[in-house]
Design a protein around this motif. Structure first.
Motif, PDB file in Angstrom:
ATOM      1  N   CYS A 136       0.553  -1.389  -0.064  1.00 27.29           N
ATOM      2  CA  CYS A 136      -0.375  -0.131  -0.029  1.00 27.29           C
ATOM      3  C   CYS A 136       1.057   0.847   0.566  1.00 27.29           C
ATOM      4  O   CYS A 136       1.998   1.881   0.822  1.00 27.29           O
ATOM      5  N   THR A 140      -3.148   4.487  -0.573  1.00 29.67           N
ATOM      6  CA  THR A 140      -4.604   3.390  -0.335  1.00 29.67           C
ATOM      7  C   THR A 140      -4.986   3.075   1.259  1.00 29.67           C
ATOM      8  O   THR A 140      -5.798   2.256   1.554  1.00 29.67           O
ATOM      9  N   HIS A 190      -1.415  -4.896  -0.260  1.00 36.53           N
ATOM     10  CA  HIS A 190      -3.802  -5.120  -0.122  1.00 36.53           C
ATOM     11  C   HIS A 190      -3.141  -6.413  -1.133  1.00 36.53           C
ATOM     12  O   HIS A 190      -2.644  -6.363  -1.883  1.00 36.53           O
ATOM     13  N   VAL A 242      -2.851   3.020 -10.175  1.00 36.69           N
ATOM     14  CA  VAL A 242      -3.604   3.428  -9.143  1.00 36.69           C
ATOM     15  C   VAL A 242      -4.846   1.846  -9.299  1.00 36.69           C
ATOM     16  O   VAL A 242      -5.164   1.788 -10.312  1.00 36.69           O
ATOM     17  N   TRP A 244      -7.639  -0.093  -8.113  1.00 33.48           N
ATOM     18  CA  TRP A 244      -9.021  -0.641  -6.583  1.00 33.48           C
ATOM     19  C   TRP A 244      -9.918  -1.255  -7.537  1.00 33.48           C
ATOM     20  O   TRP A 244     -10.655  -0.836  -8.648  1.00 33.48           O
TER      21      TRP A 244
END
Length: 263
Positions: A136, A140, A190, A242, A244
């Motif tokens: 991370c 984040t 993550h 990025v 997500w």
């Protein structure tokens, strides 16, 4: 090594019903469904021989066929994406050496994340299952903490041993870090919701009863750990991208903003 990728997709999500058909604004102003974006991301991965959308819902199947995807219809009773991939493998008639479970809610997944899994599996025949982890950055990490502070289910974190075998996965932010002692780099990883399995590992999974931990956390990979099956974590580099997943409706603007930054 024949590698087959399945994108499990279901309509009846508790947190976000009809999520695969959610529309997201593209940088050019057009809109695409989440499932189409995921299929396009999966189709860009090197070393994959076939890509299927695996679903039990005709609405998703019709949408997928409309943009050119191959579809395999699976049983409604599949309790998670791993079980759906196992069912899809059986129903597709594919003979695969390696099966990829590519999450249908993560269209920002870079192709090299999955390519790293394929390379790891090719390089070590003892690995039955592998999944990517991403260290991370501060943005984040802060987003993870903000989700938990507001009672939202956000991303998943992973902790692993010196051999990169997973110790645990959680929707909590692990490990705990004193806010006043946040180190750099941040030692929180993550978990990227992509899996590579050998077919025998999939067969073992579906033959194992559902466990308490996977039910409580809502994380299917915990059944492997509970049963003593190692899960190899492969650290990947976002290369400035990025990443997500779309877990909640509030994630839509995050993903749309990330798409803008890619142009």
């Amino acid at each position: 090594m024949r590698t087959v990728l399945f994108i499990p997709a279901r309509f009846a999500s508790t947190r976000y019903p009809a999520k695969p058909l959610a529309m997201l604004r593209q940088p050019d102003g057009t809109q695409k469904s989440l499932i189409q974006m995921s299929w396009e991301a999966a189709s860009a991965i090197g070393g994959v021989d076939a890509v299927y959308v695996a679903t039990d819902d005709e609405r998703i199947a019709d949408a997928a066929r409309a943009f050119g995807a191959q579809v395999v219809m699976t049983e409604e009773a599949c309790e998670n994406g791993t079980a759906r991939c196992a069912d899809a493998l059986a129903k597709s008639g594919e003979t695969a050496d390696l099966v990829i479970n590519f999450q249908g809610d993560a269209p920002l997944t870079p192709p090299w994340f999955v390519e790293a899994l394929i390379d790891a599996m090719k390089g070590d025949a003892t690995i039955g299952m592998a999944t990517p982890v991403l260290r991370c950055d501060r943005a984040t990490y802060d987003a993870f903490k903000d989700d938990r502070a507001h009672g939202r289910v956000g991303g998943t974190t992973a902790v692993f041993d010196a051999n990169m075998n997973a110790l645990y996965f959680s929707k909590e932010v692990l490990p705990y870090i004193d806010p006043g002692k946040l180190p750099d780099p941040i030692p929180v990883f993550h978990h990227v919701g992509v899996y590579a399995y050998r077919p025998d590992a999939l067969a073992t999974y579906v033959a194992t009863p559902v466990t308490t931990l996977e039910t409580l956390e809502g994380l299917e990979q915990l059944r492997f750990l509970y049963s003593g099956v190692p899960v190899r974590c492969v650290e990947v580099d976002a290369r400035g991208r990025v990443f997500w997943e779309l877990n909640n409706p509030t994630d839509v603007p995050r993903i749309e903003a990330a798409l803008e930054r890619l142009t």
